[in-house]
Motif scaffolding. Structure first.
Motif, mmCIF file in Angstrom:
data_model
loop_
_atom_site.group_PDB
_atom_site.id
_atom_site.type_symbol
_atom_site.label_atom_id
_atom_site.label_comp_id
_atom_site.label_asym_id
_atom_site.label_seq_id
_atom_site.Cartn_x
_atom_site.Cartn_y
_atom_site.Cartn_z
ATOM 1 N N VAL A 192 1.302 -1.384 -0.349
ATOM 2 C CA VAL A 192 0.201 -0.045 -0.084
ATOM 3 C C VAL A 192 0.997 1.373 -0.147
ATOM 4 C CG1 VAL A 192 -1.415 1.246 1.476
ATOM 5 C CG2 VAL A 192 -2.220 -0.606 1.386
ATOM 6 N N ALA A 193 2.011 1.540 0.694
ATOM 7 C CA ALA A 193 3.238 2.260 0.761
ATOM 8 C C ALA A 193 3.530 3.041 -0.063
ATOM 9 C CB ALA A 193 4.165 1.984 2.149
ATOM 10 N N ALA A 194 3.615 1.189 -1.366
ATOM 11 C CA ALA A 194 4.437 1.488 -2.926
ATOM 12 C C ALA A 194 3.708 2.133 -3.310
ATOM 13 C CB ALA A 194 5.026 0.501 -3.010
ATOM 14 N N LEU A 195 2.510 1.844 -3.183
ATOM 15 C CA LEU A 195 1.624 2.340 -4.693
ATOM 16 C C LEU A 195 1.136 3.978 -4.174
ATOM 17 C CD1 LEU A 195 -1.422 0.054 -4.270
ATOM 18 C CD2 LEU A 195 -0.002 0.514 -5.739
ATOM 19 N N GLY A 196 1.293 4.476 -2.965
ATOM 20 C CA GLY A 196 0.902 6.142 -2.462
ATOM 21 C C GLY A 196 2.414 6.716 -2.823
ATOM 22 N N HIS A 197 2.914 5.662 -2.864
ATOM 23 C CA HIS A 197 4.670 6.304 -3.609
ATOM 24 C C HIS A 197 4.574 7.169 -5.363
ATOM 25 C CE1 HIS A 197 7.392 6.425 0.083
ATOM 26 N NE2 HIS A 197 7.044 4.954 0.048
ATOM 27 N N GLY A 198 3.627 5.797 -5.757
ATOM 28 C CA GLY A 198 3.673 6.007 -7.512
ATOM 29 C C GLY A 198 3.795 4.813 -8.199
ATOM 30 N N ALA A 199 4.087 4.054 -7.741
ATOM 31 C CA ALA A 199 3.598 2.571 -8.028
ATOM 32 C C ALA A 199 2.143 2.399 -8.275
ATOM 33 C CB ALA A 199 4.249 1.446 -7.210
ATOM 34 N N CYS A 200 1.970 1.758 -10.374
ATOM 35 C CA CYS A 200 1.013 1.428 -10.582
ATOM 36 C C CYS A 200 0.852 -0.152 -10.716
ATOM 37 C CB CYS A 200 0.722 2.358 -11.558
ATOM 38 S SG CYS A 200 2.052 2.447 -12.764
ATOM 39 N N GLY A 201 0.642 -1.160 -10.273
ATOM 40 C CA GLY A 201 0.156 -2.250 -10.710
ATOM 41 C C GLY A 201 1.662 -3.399 -9.745
ATOM 42 N N PHE A 202 1.063 -5.068 -10.486
ATOM 43 C CA PHE A 202 1.843 -5.979 -9.818
ATOM 44 C C PHE A 202 1.741 -6.612 -11.020
ATOM 45 C CE2 PHE A 202 -1.637 -3.603 -6.331
ATOM 46 C CZ PHE A 202 -0.539 -4.320 -5.087
ATOM 47 N N THR A 203 2.901 -7.457 -11.496
ATOM 48 C CA THR A 203 3.686 -7.849 -11.628
ATOM 49 C C THR A 203 3.235 -9.394 -11.590
ATOM 50 O OG1 THR A 203 5.498 -6.776 -12.168
ATOM 51 C CG2 THR A 203 6.337 -8.627 -12.546
ATOM 52 N N HIS A 204 2.652 -10.012 -12.498
ATOM 53 C CA HIS A 204 2.572 -11.815 -12.339
ATOM 54 C C HIS A 204 1.423 -11.910 -11.522
ATOM 55 C CE1 HIS A 204 5.901 -12.855 -11.016
ATOM 56 N NE2 HIS A 204 7.125 -12.462 -12.786
ATOM 57 N N ASP A 228 -5.548 -0.345 -9.476
ATOM 58 C CA ASP A 228 -6.404 -0.567 -10.282
ATOM 59 C C ASP A 228 -5.864 -1.031 -11.424
ATOM 60 O OD1 ASP A 228 -8.178 1.039 -12.066
ATOM 61 O OD2 ASP A 228 -7.083 2.354 -13.143
ATOM 62 N N TYR A 229 -4.692 -1.680 -11.876
ATOM 63 C CA TYR A 229 -4.231 -2.412 -12.525
ATOM 64 C C TYR A 229 -3.370 -3.293 -12.363
ATOM 65 C CZ TYR A 229 -4.656 1.240 -16.699
ATOM 66 O OH TYR A 229 -5.833 2.215 -17.525
ATOM 67 N N ALA A 230 -2.700 -4.390 -12.874
ATOM 68 C CA ALA A 230 -2.216 -5.661 -12.001
ATOM 69 C C ALA A 230 -2.043 -6.654 -13.587
ATOM 70 C CB ALA A 230 -1.858 -6.489 -11.673
ATOM 71 N N GLU A 231 -1.045 -6.875 -13.732
ATOM 72 C CA GLU A 231 -1.001 -8.151 -14.743
ATOM 73 C C GLU A 231 -1.361 -9.457 -14.412
ATOM 74 O OE1 GLU A 231 3.434 -7.595 -16.581
ATOM 75 O OE2 GLU A 231 3.883 -9.415 -15.281
ATOM 76 N N LEU A 232 -1.766 -9.976 -15.094
ATOM 77 C CA LEU A 232 -1.562 -11.702 -15.088
ATOM 78 C C LEU A 232 -1.192 -12.876 -16.618
ATOM 79 C CD1 LEU A 232 -4.572 -12.597 -12.629
ATOM 80 C CD2 LEU A 232 -4.459 -14.116 -14.976
ATOM 81 N N ILE A 233 -0.592 -13.474 -15.984
ATOM 82 C CA ILE A 233 -0.359 -15.064 -16.567
ATOM 83 C C ILE A 233 -1.554 -15.674 -16.820
ATOM 84 C CG2 ILE A 233 1.372 -16.414 -17.612
ATOM 85 C CD1 ILE A 233 3.255 -15.790 -15.611
ATOM 86 N N PRO A 234 -2.648 -15.616 -17.929
ATOM 87 C CA PRO A 234 -3.808 -16.835 -17.403
ATOM 88 C C PRO A 234 -2.990 -17.718 -18.853
ATOM 89 C CG PRO A 234 -4.074 -15.137 -19.431
ATOM 90 C CD PRO A 234 -2.601 -14.363 -19.136
ATOM 91 N N ASP A 235 -2.451 -18.215 -18.136
ATOM 92 C CA ASP A 235 -1.904 -19.954 -19.169
ATOM 93 C C ASP A 235 -2.512 -20.836 -18.325
ATOM 94 O OD1 ASP A 235 -0.442 -20.080 -16.799
ATOM 95 O OD2 ASP A 235 1.589 -20.321 -18.173
ATOM 96 N N LEU A 236 -3.645 -20.902 -17.308
ATOM 97 C CA LEU A 236 -4.274 -21.150 -16.591
ATOM 98 C C LEU A 236 -3.161 -22.434 -15.777
ATOM 99 C CD1 LEU A 236 -7.379 -22.087 -19.157
ATOM 100 C CD2 LEU A 236 -6.557 -20.839 -17.171
ATOM 101 N N GLN A 237 -1.929 -22.379 -15.852
ATOM 102 C CA GLN A 237 -1.256 -23.176 -15.331
ATOM 103 C C GLN A 237 -0.385 -21.740 -13.912
ATOM 104 O OE1 GLN A 237 2.415 -24.797 -16.974
ATOM 105 N NE2 GLN A 237 0.987 -25.687 -18.748
ATOM 106 N N HIS A 238 0.522 -20.755 -14.387
ATOM 107 C CA HIS A 238 0.326 -20.068 -13.113
ATOM 108 C C HIS A 238 0.058 -19.937 -12.203
ATOM 109 C CE1 HIS A 238 3.593 -19.444 -16.102
ATOM 110 N NE2 HIS A 238 4.068 -19.535 -14.859
ATOM 111 N N TYR A 255 -4.796 -7.259 -16.813
ATOM 112 C CA TYR A 255 -4.590 -7.747 -18.092
ATOM 113 C C TYR A 255 -3.507 -8.192 -18.123
ATOM 114 C CZ TYR A 255 0.078 -5.101 -17.183
ATOM 115 O OH TYR A 255 1.108 -4.431 -16.943
ATOM 116 N N ALA A 256 -3.650 -8.921 -18.975
ATOM 117 C CA ALA A 256 -2.914 -10.192 -19.415
ATOM 118 C C ALA A 256 -1.205 -9.956 -20.042
ATOM 119 C CB ALA A 256 -3.922 -11.343 -20.634
ATOM 120 N N VAL A 257 -1.026 -11.108 -19.765
ATOM 121 C CA VAL A 257 0.458 -11.185 -20.062
ATOM 122 C C VAL A 257 0.716 -12.740 -20.882
ATOM 123 C CG1 VAL A 257 1.633 -8.540 -18.847
ATOM 124 C CG2 VAL A 257 1.513 -11.148 -17.959
#
Length: 367
Positions: A192-204, A228-238, A255-257
């Motif tokens: 939450v603190a990182a989002l307050g610093h300006g981070a805007c998403g989450f990796t896989h 508000d944003y995050a990426e996710l791997i929708p291969d149905l394994q991860h 969103y998908a990666v």
């Protein structure tokens, strides 16, 4: 010009889409429910913000690797991508970035467009490497600024709990570089603190981060409660389909990666992922100890997987095109509207890829 069911920001239209000089010049037709006919489905081209490799090539190799991976992924509907690096010694990262910059100055014309770099590491937690090599370390502003001189870095993945990373997040954000949280042992509060610093998403999302517990929500909890944003791997394994559905309810612009490796588009066997050897088998990619190491996912299969989970085609399309474009601030990408970049995919009524258009250049699909 293509004719079919066209997905516009205002809904589906059955008609024609045309382009000139790499931009959409005309969309005609009447509102339609695409489920009522067998005409092709015309969607915005896919935008993949997390791509390590494909076609046997890895971003960290430099040389012809960028052209190879970009030519591989365009066959599966990806019209734009971020070349994604691995955690490595600084000298190796510098060489990879220089190679990306060289490629971007004279890119292949029959390939996905490389928009820049996703720097995944080395500023991650050494206790949450996943498939990353053991070269993790805290980031320093001077080093990051020097790396930015070598290539257009558009996105950085880092662990927010490392010393000095609050200041680093603020600095990157001020430079216009997007920051995602990943490969982290950080707590809910640190997320939450990182989002307050300006981070805007989450990796896989869910992978390589502290999980959700009702008394210790972790980084996953921070994402589900606040992102508000995050990426996710929708291969149905991860990620289990149930977890994907939970994230869809919580994160408006999930969103998908692909997080794809050199093994994408290739037969089973051994491939490189940065300095490591990974093995493709049973539809996945793993290290020798069994750890998932990126994927073999392609974006057309990601689309089909999301539809299989129950998403409408329009919703799934947004998560492969419009949302990643918006995340990078690309208002003329990821949507089919007059004046937008002419990046689009043509699918049959079973969502098999028929053709890909990149900046108005038609590239036939191989599905």
């Amino acid at each position: 010009m293509f004719h079919g069911n066209i997905l516009t920001p205002d809904g589906w239209r059955l008609g024609e889409i045309a382009w000139e000089a790499g931009r959409i010049s005309r969309i005609s037709g009447e509102p339609v429910d695409p489920l009522g006919n067998a005409h092709p489905r015309i969607l915005p081209g896919f935008i993949d913000l997390h791509v390590h490799g494909g076609g046997g090539a890895d971003t960290m190799e430099g040389g012809e690797a960028l052209a190879t991976l970009a030519r591989t992924h365009v066959r599966f509907g990806t019209t734009s991508l971020l070349a994604t690096t691995m955690t490595a010694p600084e000298a190796e990262i510098r060489r990879a970035l220089a190679a990306v910059d060289t490629y971007m100055q004279a890119p292949a014309t029959d390939a996905s467009r490389v928009l820049g770099v996703h720097l995944e590491g080395p500023y991650i937690n050494p206790g949450k490497l996943g498939a990353q090599p053991a070269h993790a370390r805290p980031g320093e502003i001077a080093e990051v600024d020097a790396l930015c001189e070598l290539a257009p870095i558009r996105l950085v993945t880092l662990a927010p709990e490392l010393c000095g990373h609050g200041e680093l997040i603020r600095h990157l954000t001020a430079r216009g570089i997007r920051v995602q949280l990943g490969h982290t042992l950080g707590s809910y509060e640190e997320g939450v603190a990182a989002l307050g610093h300006g981070a805007c998403g989450f990796t896989h999302l869910f992978n390589a981060m502290t999980g959700l517990h009702h008394r210790k929500p972790g980084m996953v909890g921070a994402a589900l409660a606040h992102a508000d944003y995050a990426e996710l791997i929708p291969d149905l394994q991860h990620v289990h389909p149930g977890a994907i559905r939970a994230a869809l309810r919580c994160i408006p612009h999930l969103y998908a990666v692909t997080d794809s490796t050199a093994a994408a588009g290739m037969p089973d066997g051994d491939y490189r992922l940065g300095e490591q050897t990974v093995t493709k088998c049973l539809g996945g990619v793993r290290l020798a100890d069994g750890t998932l190491a990126g994927s073999t996912l392609t974006m057309d299969q990601a689309l089909r997987n999301l539809v299989q989970l129950g998403l409408s085609l329009a919703d799934a399309s947004s998560r492969l095109s419009r949302f990643p474009a918006d995340f990078l601030g690309l208002a003329d990408h990821g949507r089919l509207t007059k004046g937008a970049v002419a990046d689009l995919v043509l699918l049959d009524d079973r969502l098999g890829l028929q053709a890909v258009v990149v900046e108005g250049r038609i590239i036939e699909g191989e599905r």
